[in-house]
Scaffold this active site. Structure first.
Site, PDB file in Angstrom:
ATOM      1  N   ARG A  38       0.824  -1.214   0.000  1.00 44.28           N
ATOM      2  CA  ARG A  38       0.000   0.000   0.000  1.00 44.28           C
ATOM      3  C   ARG A  38       0.858   1.265   0.000  1.00 44.28           C
ATOM      4  O   ARG A  38       0.462   2.276  -0.587  1.00 44.28           O
ATOM      5  CB  ARG A  38      -0.947  -0.013   1.200  1.00 44.28           C
ATOM      6  CG  ARG A  38      -2.061  -1.012   0.974  1.00 44.28           C
ATOM      7  CD  ARG A  38      -3.012  -1.137   2.128  1.00 44.28           C
ATOM      8  NE  ARG A  38      -4.250  -1.749   1.652  1.00 44.28           N
ATOM      9  CZ  ARG A  38      -5.170  -2.302   2.424  1.00 44.28           C
ATOM     10  NH1 ARG A  38      -5.005  -2.326   3.724  1.00 44.28           N
ATOM     11  NH2 ARG A  38      -6.254  -2.813   1.900  1.00 44.28           N
ATOM     12  N   LYS A 199     -18.312 -18.778  -1.111  1.00 39.74           N
ATOM     13  CA  LYS A 199     -19.766 -18.838  -0.975  1.00 39.74           C
ATOM     14  C   LYS A 199     -20.511 -17.927  -1.940  1.00 39.74           C
ATOM     15  O   LYS A 199     -20.123 -16.781  -2.163  1.00 39.74           O
ATOM     16  CB  LYS A 199     -20.148 -18.420   0.450  1.00 39.74           C
ATOM     17  CG  LYS A 199     -19.812 -19.465   1.485  1.00 39.74           C
ATOM     18  CD  LYS A 199     -20.280 -18.985   2.837  1.00 39.74           C
ATOM     19  CE  LYS A 199     -20.189 -20.076   3.879  1.00 39.74           C
ATOM     20  NZ  LYS A 199     -20.678 -19.577   5.175  1.00 39.74           N
ATOM     21  N   GLY A 357      -9.188 -10.011  -1.946  1.00 34.93           N
ATOM     22  CA  GLY A 357      -8.081 -10.379  -1.059  1.00 34.93           C
ATOM     23  C   GLY A 357      -7.445 -11.708  -1.432  1.00 34.93           C
ATOM     24  O   GLY A 357      -6.236 -11.795  -1.657  1.00 34.93           O
ATOM     25  N   GLY A 380     -12.590  -4.690  -0.416  1.00 35.93           N
ATOM     26  CA  GLY A 380     -13.993  -4.288  -0.297  1.00 35.93           C
ATOM     27  C   GLY A 380     -14.425  -3.334  -1.398  1.00 35.93           C
ATOM     28  O   GLY A 380     -15.497  -3.475  -1.987  1.00 35.93           O
TER      29      GLY A 380
HETATM   30  P1  ADP Z   1     -11.727 -13.104  -2.556  1.00 37.32           P
HETATM   31  O1  ADP Z   1     -11.102 -12.787  -1.226  1.00 37.32           O
HETATM   32  O2  ADP Z   1     -10.721 -13.064  -3.664  1.00 37.32           O
HETATM   33  O3  ADP Z   1     -12.941 -12.270  -2.840  1.00 37.32           O
HETATM   34  P2  ADP Z   1     -13.217 -15.322  -1.439  1.00 37.32           P
HETATM   35  O4  ADP Z   1     -12.900 -14.820  -0.062  1.00 37.32           O
HETATM   36  O5  ADP Z   1     -14.612 -15.197  -1.889  1.00 37.32           O
HETATM   37  O6  ADP Z   1     -12.225 -14.650  -2.499  1.00 37.32           O
HETATM   38  O7  ADP Z   1     -12.886 -16.872  -1.535  1.00 37.32           O
HETATM   39  C1  ADP Z   1     -11.616 -17.419  -1.295  1.00 37.32           C
HETATM   40  C2  ADP Z   1     -11.723 -18.723  -0.540  1.00 37.32           C
HETATM   41  O8  ADP Z   1     -12.540 -19.678  -1.209  1.00 37.32           O
HETATM   42  C3  ADP Z   1     -10.365 -19.369  -0.421  1.00 37.32           C
HETATM   43  O9  ADP Z   1     -10.007 -19.408   0.952  1.00 37.32           O
HETATM   44  C4  ADP Z   1     -10.540 -20.774  -0.985  1.00 37.32           C
HETATM   45  O10 ADP Z   1      -9.884 -21.766  -0.243  1.00 37.32           O
HETATM   46  C5  ADP Z   1     -12.039 -20.962  -0.902  1.00 37.32           C
HETATM   47  N1  ADP Z   1     -12.512 -21.981  -1.852  1.00 37.32           N
HETATM   48  C6  ADP Z   1     -12.414 -21.957  -3.186  1.00 37.32           C
HETATM   49  N2  ADP Z   1     -12.919 -23.087  -3.731  1.00 37.32           N
HETATM   50  C7  ADP Z   1     -13.355 -23.846  -2.713  1.00 37.32           C
HETATM   51  C8  ADP Z   1     -13.979 -25.130  -2.620  1.00 37.32           C
HETATM   52  N3  ADP Z   1     -14.261 -25.854  -3.723  1.00 37.32           N
HETATM   53  N4  ADP Z   1     -14.309 -25.598  -1.402  1.00 37.32           N
HETATM   54  C9  ADP Z   1     -14.016 -24.865  -0.305  1.00 37.32           C
HETATM   55  N5  ADP Z   1     -13.433 -23.643  -0.313  1.00 37.32           N
HETATM   56  C10 ADP Z   1     -13.104 -23.145  -1.508  1.00 37.32           C
HETATM   57 MG    MG Z   2     -11.613 -13.395   0.792  1.00 35.09          MG
END
Ligand code: ADP
Ligand code: MG
Length: 399
Positions: A38, A199, A357, A380
């Site tokens: 940053r 999710k 992230g 965010g």
């Molecule tokens: P970002 O931070 O880039 O927005 P998210 O926080 O939504 O991404 O998701 C990242 C998480 O999703 C990671 O910790 C990863 O391990 C998990 N993940 C991805 N695919 C699966 C899966 N098939 N089952 C469980 N967890 C998963």
């Molecule tokens: Mg995340």
């Protein structure tokens, strides 16, 4: 999108005071920043203003002090890190308004840089109190926002100040806004969105927006399981939000109507236990997942097909990993697709923008973060932008 940049300021800024909102909310380990990305991001803006002769006052938040002073959340905690990255001495000023700031400016010479204390020590910051903002603005000649990552908040230092002083986007903000506009504001078509992660429930608004804006929506990660289950696939013990089946089906219907092709994996990597290189690891068709298995990554055939989709696209927006990439070998799909996107970007056929992230960590793990057109580290704010929301700090600069 039109906004003023440092190019709209006079070349010589001698004698002028610049109030510069930066993001210095650095991750800390044992009293030291564990990551200074940053600071590196705002370095060009801060040094340019200093070199052009301005007296530069840095405004930032640090942690969540909720309107009160906390010695452990003073921005002085990161002064050393900022000095090291900027390679300049800076003066810490333990206030953001009033005589202490005025006295500091009184001894500043042209080009000097000051670091004001944590702006969130004062309740007026998060309340976006105009009185508080006027207090900060009183010593400044102009305001620069170089903290895109804080601009989804309508706070005094991110939004209020832009109405009180001539307001400019810093170099990092300028690059971020240009990249985001190229990806979704006015993108070259076809556009693909890759949406993955854990999710569906955390990314409903992102999915709704992407369906309307892109021609190809690739759904991966844990959220693909919810979509597969909604289509009647048995996903075994996989992470899955069964209660969102109707929502997933509605999103797929909306995509149909909008002419957006939804890509779900047709082969997957599964295991009976979630561990590195488990004995039960295997790859199978999505219709062959056993009741005691979990889907932890997208399979190799699907990844190859997705690579072919990207080859037909001109623009890519990516948020969320394809699998549980932190645990090998469930990083394979994310790494392979990231490498394909990076190669297409380097060939000049694809504009690629990614953020989030875990996504940033996954691209760094794949070793391709520098080969994307732009990787946003603003978690965010990046997601809110993908959700189609207006970011108050950006809106205040662009109106
Ligand atoms: P970002 O931070 O880039 O927005 P998210 O926080 O939504 O991404 O998701 C990242 C998480 O999703 C990671 O910790 C990863 O391990 C998990 N993940 C991805 N695919 C699966 C899966 N098939 N089952 C469980 N967890 C998963
Ligand atoms: Mg995340």
């Amino acid at each position: 999108m039109s906004f003023k940049t440092l190019d709209d300021l006079p070349a010589d800024l001698t004698g002028q005071v610049a109030l510069v909102r930066v993001d210095l909310n650095l991750p800390m380990q044992e009293g030291r920043a564990s990551d200074v990305t940053r600071v590196e991001a705002v370095k060009p803006t801060v040094l340019e203003l200093s070199d052009r002769g301005a007296k530069v006052l840095l405004l930032a938040h640090f942690g969540r002090p909720k309107g009160q002073r906390h010695s452990t959340m003073s921005t002085s905690m990161v002064q050393g890190d900022v000095e090291r990255v900027l390679d300049r001495e800076i003066m810490f000023v333990p206030e953001v308004t009033g005589p202490v700031v005025e006295q500091a400016l009184g001894i500043f010479r042209s080009g000097d840089i000051g670091l004001l204390d944590n702006v969130r020590f004062w309740p007026g910051e998060e309340a976006n109190d105009p009185e508080f903002a006027r207090g900060i603005a009183a010593v400044g000649d102009f305001y620069v926002n170089d903290a895109f990552s804080a601009s989804h908040r309508a706070h005094a230092s991110t939004e209020g100040l832009a109405h009180l002083l001539p307001a400019y986007a810093g170099r990092a903000m300028e690059a971020e806004l240009k990249a985001l506009d190229a990806a979704l504001g006015n993108p070259a078509r076809p556009v693909a969105a890759v949406v993955g992660g854990a999710k569906v429930s955390t990314k409903l608004d992102v999915l709704e927006q992407m369906v309307r804006k892109v021609q190809h929506l690739v759904i991966g990660g844990g959220m693909a399981n919810t979509f597969l289950a909604a289509r009647g696939v048995n996903v075994g013990k996989s992470l899955c939000e069964h209660d969102l089946a109707a929502t997933a089906n509605r999103i797929m219907d909306e995509a149909d109507h909008a002419g957006c092709t939804v890509h779900l994996p047709y082969d997957v990597v599964v295991a009976k236990e979630f561990a590195a290189n488990p004995a039960s690891l295997r790859t199978c068709n999505v219709h062959e997942v056993a009741g005691d298995e979990m889907i932890l990554d997208v399979g190799p055939q699907a990844v190859e097909a997705l690579g072919d989709v990207l080859k037909t696209c001109r623009t890519l927006v990516w948020n969320g990993p394809m699998g549980a990439f932190e645990t090998p070998p469930f990083d394979a799909a994310t790494v392979a697709l990231a490498k394909t996107a990076a190669a297409l970007t380097q060939d000049g056929s694809l504009t690629s923008v990614a953020g989030g992230g875990d996504t940033v960590a996954a691209l760094a793990h794949a070793g391709v973060a520098k080969d994307f057109t732009y990787v946003s580290t603003a978690g965010g704010a990046f997601l809110e932008w993908m959700e189609g929301k207006e970011l108050p700090g950006v809106a205040a600069l662009t109106k």
